[in-house]
Design a protein around this motif. Structure first.
Motif, PDB file in Angstrom:
ATOM      1  N   HIS A  86       0.979  -1.423  -0.270  1.00 52.56           N
ATOM      2  CA  HIS A  86      -0.093  -0.044  -0.140  1.00 52.56           C
ATOM      3  C   HIS A  86       0.926   1.367   0.002  1.00 52.56           C
ATOM      4  O   HIS A  86       0.291   2.534   0.153  1.00 52.56           O
ATOM      5  N   ASP A  89       0.239   3.588  -2.956  1.00 56.78           N
ATOM      6  CA  ASP A  89      -1.346   3.673  -3.226  1.00 56.78           C
ATOM      7  C   ASP A  89      -1.610   3.425  -4.775  1.00 56.78           C
ATOM      8  O   ASP A  89      -2.211   3.977  -5.397  1.00 56.78           O
ATOM      9  N   HIS A 100      -8.871  -1.045   0.393  1.00 58.89           N
ATOM     10  CA  HIS A 100      -7.867  -1.454  -0.494  1.00 58.89           C
ATOM     11  C   HIS A 100      -7.687  -3.018  -0.256  1.00 58.89           C
ATOM     12  O   HIS A 100      -6.804  -3.438   0.667  1.00 58.89           O
ATOM     13  N   THR A 153      -9.639   0.115   4.941  1.00 56.45           N
ATOM     14  CA  THR A 153      -8.581  -0.579   4.712  1.00 56.45           C
ATOM     15  C   THR A 153      -8.097  -1.451   5.846  1.00 56.45           C
ATOM     16  O   THR A 153      -7.952  -2.495   6.077  1.00 56.45           O
ATOM     17  N   PRO A 200      -0.287   3.775   4.777  1.00 59.72           N
ATOM     18  CA  PRO A 200       0.069   2.597   4.123  1.00 59.72           C
ATOM     19  C   PRO A 200       0.284   1.289   5.247  1.00 59.72           C
ATOM     20  O   PRO A 200       0.261   0.356   4.985  1.00 59.72           O
ATOM     21  N   ALA A 203      -2.464  -0.878   5.994  1.00 61.06           N
ATOM     22  CA  ALA A 203      -2.757  -2.304   5.275  1.00 61.06           C
ATOM     23  C   ALA A 203      -1.854  -3.322   5.940  1.00 61.06           C
ATOM     24  O   ALA A 203      -2.265  -4.474   6.157  1.00 61.06           O
TER      25      ALA A 203
END
Length: 466
Positions: A86, A89, A100, A153, A200, A203
């Motif tokens: 992640h 992106d 996601h 996510t 990120p 994730a």
């Protein structure tokens, strides 16, 4: 039929036969190709390197930390590889959950599969099953959950990852349900982290949580049955005390998001086919992609140049523009969540690539000089009710307009398999040597036939160049 969602989802995970339509297996296979592609450059991003530096001293294990020349215990491996998935992106979006999905599911599945020695086909099966539960939970709390600032996510993703790992471990109904329930205790993440390294990381944390929840459940740790739908369940705590009012007054339902946990027809429709994915054409927030597609299509159709553009007006759902909170981004992370940057980049360069998301690129004066020409207009409608409208005013008086309902890479305009492979090749360039690249492509093509995933992970081991 069981109406408690924890019990219903546990039973479905344990009992649903592995007889998915071939189209579902092919779709899952493609998403492994896509996410592994983006994990390669994601592994050398600063956030991923710092996550690895944090966990590397906590013990080695059987699971490959992509790009680091090291192996870790499955939870830490999922944390590192999920963050890599992640970090740019550039990974897919899954509408039923507004999450996601693959950046969470695949790292969790791969970390556990490598440790358990299971087959590529079992990974495909776990992915389809985990995605279904991820989608059903997402439909049960969205759209309000996401619109009120939760990063799905991180929240819904943790539960989907637990479901996928429970399926991979072949847990019985009770233990699979406990894995799903336990993951609600690990589900967290706010949209206020967008534009930072923590985004990120969400994730990775969700993937780690899935591995951990399923592992704990396998050892017999139990969990509550009211954690999804109960007096203090996820729907009431992570939607709001007005949950019932919102649910009962819904007038427009998109992507099955009806604020109800489906327990009677859990696997029908199969969401991997009925909803599909939004595979990304550009490595930034997907909320900008309809506008960027519109700009590029108008440029191609009318062949105008940058100096001819007086103004660009973007009319888009407010939920999209809320995700794009940086109108004057200061670095690469903020640029990923900027409508102005994405549109300016498309106008100036005719594309938007990984090279456009370095701090240096994000600060280009020729890009920021375009921001005053770009105007955002929030529309208080859902994305399915209102396509993004792009209005371009040219110096010669022409007014060009285009409406984009779904971006390139979505179910409405899916990528070909050749495009998926091309994206992988572009992501791997400069990081994988020719021999490793060739070996990876062979293994990726054969995922459903692999008796174990060692041939898939070996070419990814690294270390990659900094």
């Amino acid at each position: 039929m069981e109406t408690n969602p924890v019990l219903a989802y546990g039973a479905w995970l344990a009992e649903a036969p592995d007889d998915w339509p071939e189209a579902a297996r092919e779709a899952a296979h493609r998403q492994f190709i896509d996410v592994i592609g983006v994990m390669i450059p994601g592994a050398v991003e600063p956030v991923t390197r710092r996550v690895f530096a944090t966990v590397k001293g906590w013990g080695t294990g059987p699971s490959t930390a992509i790009g680091f020349g090291a192996s870790l215990a499955p939870p830490w491996d999922a944390l590192v590889n999920g963050t890599a998935a992640h970090a740019l992106d550039f990974d897919d979006n899954f509408d039923p959950a507004k999450a996601h999905a693959t950046a969470v599911l695949a790292p969790a599945i791969l970390a556990l599969a490598e440790a358990e020695g299971v087959s590529g086909a079992a990974c495909i099966d776990a992915y389809i099953a985990g995605l279904q539960i991820l989608g059903r939970v997402g439909q049960g709390v969205n759209p309000a959950h996401r619109n009120r600032g939760w990063h799905a996510t991180a929240t819904v993703g943790a539960i989907g990852a637990a479901a996928a790992c429970a399926r991979l471990l072949q847990l019985d109904a009770q233990r699979a349900g406990h894995a799903v329930s336990m993951a609600t205790s690990m589900a967290a993440g706010f949209m206020s982290q967008f534009g930072t390294m923590a985004k990120p990381l969400h994730a990775g944390l969700a993937a780690k949580s899935g591995v951990l929840a399923a592992g704990l459940a396998r050892e017999g740790i139990d969990a509550g049955l009211d954690t999804l739908d109960g007096p203090t369940g996820m729907n009431r705590l992570m939607v709001g005390p007005d949950y019932k009012q919102l649910r009962d007054t819904l007038t427009h339902v998109e992507h099955g998001q009806n604020l109800r946990f489906e327990t009677q027809s859990i696997g029908d429709p199969l969401l991997i086919l009925s909803s599909g994915f939004r595979v990304k054409r550009f490595p930034n927030c997907g909320s900008a992609h309809r506008a960027m597609d519109g700009i590029l299509t108008l440029k191609q159709s009318y062949n105008f140049v940058l100096d001819e553009v007086n103004s660009v007006d973007i009319y888009a759902p407010v939920s999209h523009l809320n995700n794009l909170m940086y109108e004057n981004p200061r670095d690469a992370l903020q640029a990923k969540f900027s409508l102005e940057y994405g549109v300016a980049c498309a106008l100036a360069t005719g594309n938007c690539t990984l090279a456009d998301f370095t701090d240096e690129a994000a600060r280009r004066p020729e890009i920021s000089a375009l921001y005053p020409r770009i105007h955002r207009h929030p529309v208080d409608k859902a994305e399915g009710e209102f396509p993004t409208e792009v209005h371009v005013q040219l110096a010669d008086g022409r007014k060009l307009e285009m409406a984009v309902a779904m971006p390139a890479g979505s179910l409405a305009a899916p990528f070909t398999l050749d495009q998926v492979w091309a994206k992988l090749d572009g992501c791997a360039a400069g990081l994988l040597g020719a021999e490793s690249h060739d070996a990876l492509r062979v293994a990726l093509a054969k995922i459903p036939q692999l008796p174990n995933i060692t041939p898939l992970m070996a070419p990814l081991a690294g270390p990659f160049p900094s």
